[in-house]
Structures are given as C-alpha cells and as structure tokens.
Write an enzyme that holds these catalytic residues in place. Structure first.
Site, PDB file in Angstrom:
ATOM      1  N   TYR A  55      23.599  43.755  48.745  1.00  0.00           N
ATOM      2  CA  TYR A  55      24.781  44.483  48.238  1.00  0.00           C
ATOM      3  C   TYR A  55      25.196  45.618  49.175  1.00  0.00           C
ATOM      4  O   TYR A  55      26.380  45.932  49.253  1.00  0.00           O
ATOM      5  CB  TYR A  55      24.540  44.972  46.805  1.00  0.00           C
ATOM      6  CG  TYR A  55      24.500  43.815  45.832  1.00  0.00           C
ATOM      7  CD1 TYR A  55      25.673  43.194  45.420  1.00  0.00           C
ATOM      8  CD2 TYR A  55      23.295  43.300  45.376  1.00  0.00           C
ATOM      9  CE1 TYR A  55      25.649  42.094  44.567  1.00  0.00           C
ATOM     10  CE2 TYR A  55      23.249  42.200  44.523  1.00  0.00           C
ATOM     11  CZ  TYR A  55      24.435  41.617  44.120  1.00  0.00           C
ATOM     12  OH  TYR A  55      24.393  40.514  43.290  1.00  0.00           O
ATOM     13  N   GLN A  93      36.948  38.939  38.344  1.00  0.00           N
ATOM     14  CA  GLN A  93      35.507  38.667  38.486  1.00  0.00           C
ATOM     15  C   GLN A  93      34.997  39.295  39.768  1.00  0.00           C
ATOM     16  O   GLN A  93      33.800  39.284  40.034  1.00  0.00           O
ATOM     17  CB  GLN A  93      35.262  37.151  38.543  1.00  0.00           C
ATOM     18  CG  GLN A  93      35.726  36.408  37.311  1.00  0.00           C
ATOM     19  CD  GLN A  93      35.711  34.903  37.546  1.00  0.00           C
ATOM     20  OE1 GLN A  93      34.692  34.245  37.353  1.00  0.00           O
ATOM     21  NE2 GLN A  93      36.827  34.344  37.967  1.00  0.00           N
ATOM     22  N   HIS A 111      32.662  41.679  36.172  1.00  0.00           N
ATOM     23  CA  HIS A 111      31.365  41.501  36.848  1.00  0.00           C
ATOM     24  C   HIS A 111      30.907  42.768  37.567  1.00  0.00           C
ATOM     25  O   HIS A 111      30.044  42.696  38.445  1.00  0.00           O
ATOM     26  CB  HIS A 111      31.434  40.323  37.826  1.00  0.00           C
ATOM     27  CG  HIS A 111      31.528  38.988  37.139  1.00  0.00           C
ATOM     28  ND1 HIS A 111      31.860  37.817  37.786  1.00  0.00           N
ATOM     29  CD2 HIS A 111      31.325  38.644  35.836  1.00  0.00           C
ATOM     30  CE1 HIS A 111      31.847  36.813  36.908  1.00  0.00           C
ATOM     31  NE2 HIS A 111      31.541  37.289  35.721  1.00  0.00           N
ATOM     32  N   CYS A 138      19.186  59.282  40.895  1.00  0.00           N
ATOM     33  CA  CYS A 138      20.294  59.258  39.929  1.00  0.00           C
ATOM     34  C   CYS A 138      20.907  60.651  39.840  1.00  0.00           C
ATOM     35  O   CYS A 138      20.193  61.637  39.643  1.00  0.00           O
ATOM     36  CB  CYS A 138      19.794  58.801  38.559  1.00  0.00           C
ATOM     37  SG  CYS A 138      21.085  58.902  37.289  1.00  0.00           S
ATOM     38  N   ASN A 204      45.647  28.411  42.917  1.00  0.00           N
ATOM     39  CA  ASN A 204      44.361  28.270  43.622  1.00  0.00           C
ATOM     40  C   ASN A 204      44.585  27.494  44.915  1.00  0.00           C
ATOM     41  O   ASN A 204      45.634  26.879  45.107  1.00  0.00           O
ATOM     42  CB  ASN A 204      43.366  27.522  42.717  1.00  0.00           C
ATOM     43  CG  ASN A 204      41.922  27.852  43.044  1.00  0.00           C
ATOM     44  OD1 ASN A 204      41.601  28.967  43.450  1.00  0.00           O
ATOM     45  ND2 ASN A 204      41.034  26.887  42.867  1.00  0.00           N
TER      46      ASN A 204
HETATM   47  P1  OAD Z   1      34.081  30.621  43.779  1.00  0.00           P
HETATM   48  O1  OAD Z   1      33.568  30.751  45.167  1.00  0.00           O
HETATM   49  O2  OAD Z   1      33.265  29.854  42.805  1.00  0.00           O
HETATM   50  O3  OAD Z   1      35.536  29.977  43.801  1.00  0.00           O
HETATM   51  C1  OAD Z   1      36.533  30.453  44.659  1.00  0.00           C
HETATM   52  C2  OAD Z   1      37.804  29.669  44.415  1.00  0.00           C
HETATM   53  O4  OAD Z   1      38.803  30.209  45.269  1.00  0.00           O
HETATM   54  C3  OAD Z   1      37.695  28.167  44.725  1.00  0.00           C
HETATM   55  O5  OAD Z   1      38.337  27.424  43.696  1.00  0.00           O
HETATM   56  C4  OAD Z   1      38.456  28.015  46.058  1.00  0.00           C
HETATM   57  O6  OAD Z   1      39.140  26.773  46.147  1.00  0.00           O
HETATM   58  C5  OAD Z   1      39.472  29.141  45.934  1.00  0.00           C
HETATM   59  N1  OAD Z   1      39.945  29.691  47.224  1.00  0.00           N
HETATM   60  C6  OAD Z   1      39.289  29.795  48.401  1.00  0.00           C
HETATM   61  N2  OAD Z   1      40.068  30.360  49.344  1.00  0.00           N
HETATM   62  C7  OAD Z   1      41.265  30.621  48.743  1.00  0.00           C
HETATM   63  C8  OAD Z   1      42.501  31.195  49.171  1.00  0.00           C
HETATM   64  N3  OAD Z   1      42.686  31.633  50.419  1.00  0.00           N
HETATM   65  N4  OAD Z   1      43.511  31.282  48.275  1.00  0.00           N
HETATM   66  C9  OAD Z   1      43.344  30.836  46.993  1.00  0.00           C
HETATM   67  N5  OAD Z   1      42.206  30.302  46.528  1.00  0.00           N
HETATM   68  C10 OAD Z   1      41.175  30.192  47.386  1.00  0.00           C
HETATM   69  O7  OAD Z   1      34.359  32.134  43.266  1.00  0.00           O
HETATM   70  P2  OAD Z   1      34.623  32.642  41.770  1.00  0.00           P
HETATM   71  O8  OAD Z   1      35.297  31.598  40.957  1.00  0.00           O
HETATM   72  O9  OAD Z   1      35.250  33.972  41.869  1.00  0.00           O
HETATM   73  O10 OAD Z   1      29.678  36.187  39.928  1.00  0.00           O
HETATM   74  O11 OAD Z   1      33.143  32.812  41.266  1.00  0.00           O
HETATM   75  C11 OAD Z   1      32.908  33.330  39.987  1.00  0.00           C
HETATM   76  C12 OAD Z   1      31.663  34.160  39.978  1.00  0.00           C
HETATM   77  O12 OAD Z   1      30.580  33.408  40.544  1.00  0.00           O
HETATM   78  C13 OAD Z   1      31.701  35.397  40.853  1.00  0.00           C
HETATM   79  O13 OAD Z   1      32.315  36.500  40.217  1.00  0.00           O
HETATM   80  C14 OAD Z   1      30.266  35.674  41.118  1.00  0.00           C
HETATM   81  C15 OAD Z   1      29.802  34.262  41.426  1.00  0.00           C
HETATM   82  O14 OAD Z   1      28.477  33.992  41.182  1.00  0.00           O
HETATM   83  C16 OAD Z   1      28.581  36.976  39.984  1.00  0.00           C
HETATM   84  O15 OAD Z   1      28.059  37.285  41.036  1.00  0.00           O
HETATM   85  C17 OAD Z   1      28.102  37.420  38.641  1.00  0.00           C
END
Ligand code: OAD
Length: 237
Positions: A55, A93, A111, A138, A204
């Site tokens: 992180y 998220q 998140h 802290c 997307n």
């Molecule tokens: P993902 O990596 O699962 O999905 C990203 C999405 O963005 C995919 O559907 C890609 O096709 C799309 N994508 C990639 N590049 C793009 C662009 N230039 N324009 C538009 N879309 C694009 O990420 P999240 O769905 O955000 O949680 O993942 C959800 C959660 O899973 C995150 O918040 C994180 C992760 O584990 C935690 O860490 C708790």
C-alpha cells in the site's frame, strides 16, 4: 435531462488511463500479487511489512496521478445535476482520490482510501499521506504499531452501505463505470437499482460479467466513453 436521482458506481477502469492499474485484466494487480497476502486481515496478521509495502507503493504512486477525462466528466455531471436540484451519488470502489482531484464532492469510498489510516487500537480513521510502518504512531490514542491502511479487505464490511442502498432504492438512473462486476456487494447494485425501477447503463472497456442485467451499454476507454455519454446527457458545456 429526464433523470433526477442518479447513482454512479466506479471501479478501477475509470482510473486505468491515469496509471493506477486494474486488478483482473491481463497484467493487473491480482496477477502480480496474491490478494490473500495483501488484501485480507489474515494476510496482514501474517506479514504486516509486506502489506505496508504494497500500500505504501500505491499511496506513493497516487501523488503523481492526475484525473482523466472520465473523472472530469463525472464531476461536470454532478455539478449539472445538483445545480438543477437533483440528487447525485458517486460511489467508488477505488481507493485513489482522483474523483476528488477532478472536483467531485461527497464521494462514497466503499473500499476505503489509500490516503487514510485506520487505528486497530482505537478505531480512529484519518488522512495519512506518508508511508505506514510497524512503528507508525496513532495521532489519536498514541498506540504504536496499530495503524493499518484504511482499505477494506476481503472479508470486511465495506463503508457507507446504508447510504448506498438508500440511494439505490430512490435512483431513477444507475450507471456502472469501469468495473468487472466480480466483487460483491458492488456487483449487486445494478440489481437493486433495477428493482427500484431505475434505468441502468454500463460504461466499460468491454462488456462485464453483468452485461445482461443492464438496460444499455457503451464500450471503449473510459476517457472517451464517459465523456461522450455525459455530453450526450447534459451537453458539452
Ligand atoms: P477489475 O480489475 O476487476 O475490473 C476493471 C474493469 O475495468 C474491467 O471490466 C476492465 O475491462 C475495465 N477497464 C480496463 N481499462 C479500462 C478503461 N481504460 N476504460 C474503461 N474500462 C476499463 O476492477 P474492479 O471492478 O474495480 O477491491 O475491482 C473491484 C474490486 O476488486 C476492487 O475495488 C478491489 C479489487 O479486489 C478491494 O481491494 C477490496
């Protein structure tokens, strides 16, 4: 514009063109790191230094990152809707702060946030832009070594869920931007919005796992698709 109560959900895709990386795409963060190691309470208990390093690197990268046209378009939409007396809720998220840098306000970070720390001893949450280590103290209770990233890990409860579900119940438009639809509860928001009678749109790079549930979809890079969709909805101004 006919919509008065809008809920937007964003995921890593909205920040991809700002260099923040996505999780599940080819070369994504979860193809390079084991989420069990860096995104679970058990992983943190096993190896806090590894988790802090993960992180700290991402928090450092955030300082140079700039919002792209998709973040700017969503901020423009919020200003337009609110000036018109409508309700606008932006739920992300993402743990970056690019929506805020673009001018969005009251962003719900379900998140958590990279630029925030959480004290496991007293529960305090607060702005934190430096590295976190096992020696960090802290600011609230003085405990040493109890601070952790204020990021929601797998198995933990996301933030803001009551507000989000209230927003979804009232929504007449729900838009999902740049998320794979693989992580719950966020992946279920489109169903809640549909049940409430909202129009639902997916923006997307390509159709997500939830594509069939949405009323409408537009596909391509967020900087182009979101900007064009907002311009169609409210005009380019
Ligand atoms: P993902 O990596 O699962 O999905 C990203 C999405 O963005 C995919 O559907 C890609 O096709 C799309 N994508 C990639 N590049 C793009 C662009 N230039 N324009 C538009 N879309 C694009 O990420 P999240 O769905 O955000 O949680 O993942 C959800 C959660 O899973 C995150 O918040 C994180 C992760 O584990 C935690 O860490 C708790």
């Amino acid at each position: 514009m006919t919509f008065r109560r809008i809920v937007i959900l964003t995921g890593a895709g909205v920040s991809a063109e700002s260099g923040m990386g996505t999780f599940r795409d080819k070369g994504g963060i979860w193809t390079r790191h084991r989420l069990e190691d860096v995104a679970t309470p058990e992983g943190f208990a096993r190896n806090p230094d590894l988790v802090h390093a993960f992180y700290n690197t991402r928090r450092g990268a955030l300082k140079a990152a700039q919002p792209n046209a998709a973040h700017l378009a969503l901020a423009r939409l919020q200003r337009h809707v609110e000036a018109d007396g409508g309700d606008f809720m932006l739920v992300t998220q993402n743990v970056d702060n690019l929506h805020e840098k673009a001018g969005s306000t009251r962003v719900v970070h379900m998140h958590g946030e990279l630029a925030s720390a959480l004290c496991a001893a007293c529960g305090a949450r607060g702005y934190w832009d430096k590295d976190l280590t096992g020696d960090s103290e802290c600011w609230s209770c003085g405990a040493v070594g109890a601070l952790r990233p204020d990021v929601v890990w797998f198995g933990e409860m996301p933030y803001g869920m009551d507000d989000i579900y209230r927003g979804l119940e009232l929504a007449d438009l729900f838009v999902s931007v740049g998320t794979s639809g693989e992580v719950y509860p966020a992946a279920g928001f489109v169903n809640e919005a549909r049940l409430a009678g909202a129009h639902t749109i997916e923006l997307n790079l390509e159709p997500s796992a939830n594509v069939r549930i949405f009323s409408e979809g537009r596909y391509g890079p967020a900087s182009e698709v979101v900007d064009a969709w907002v311009s169609d909805l409210i005009g380019a101004g």
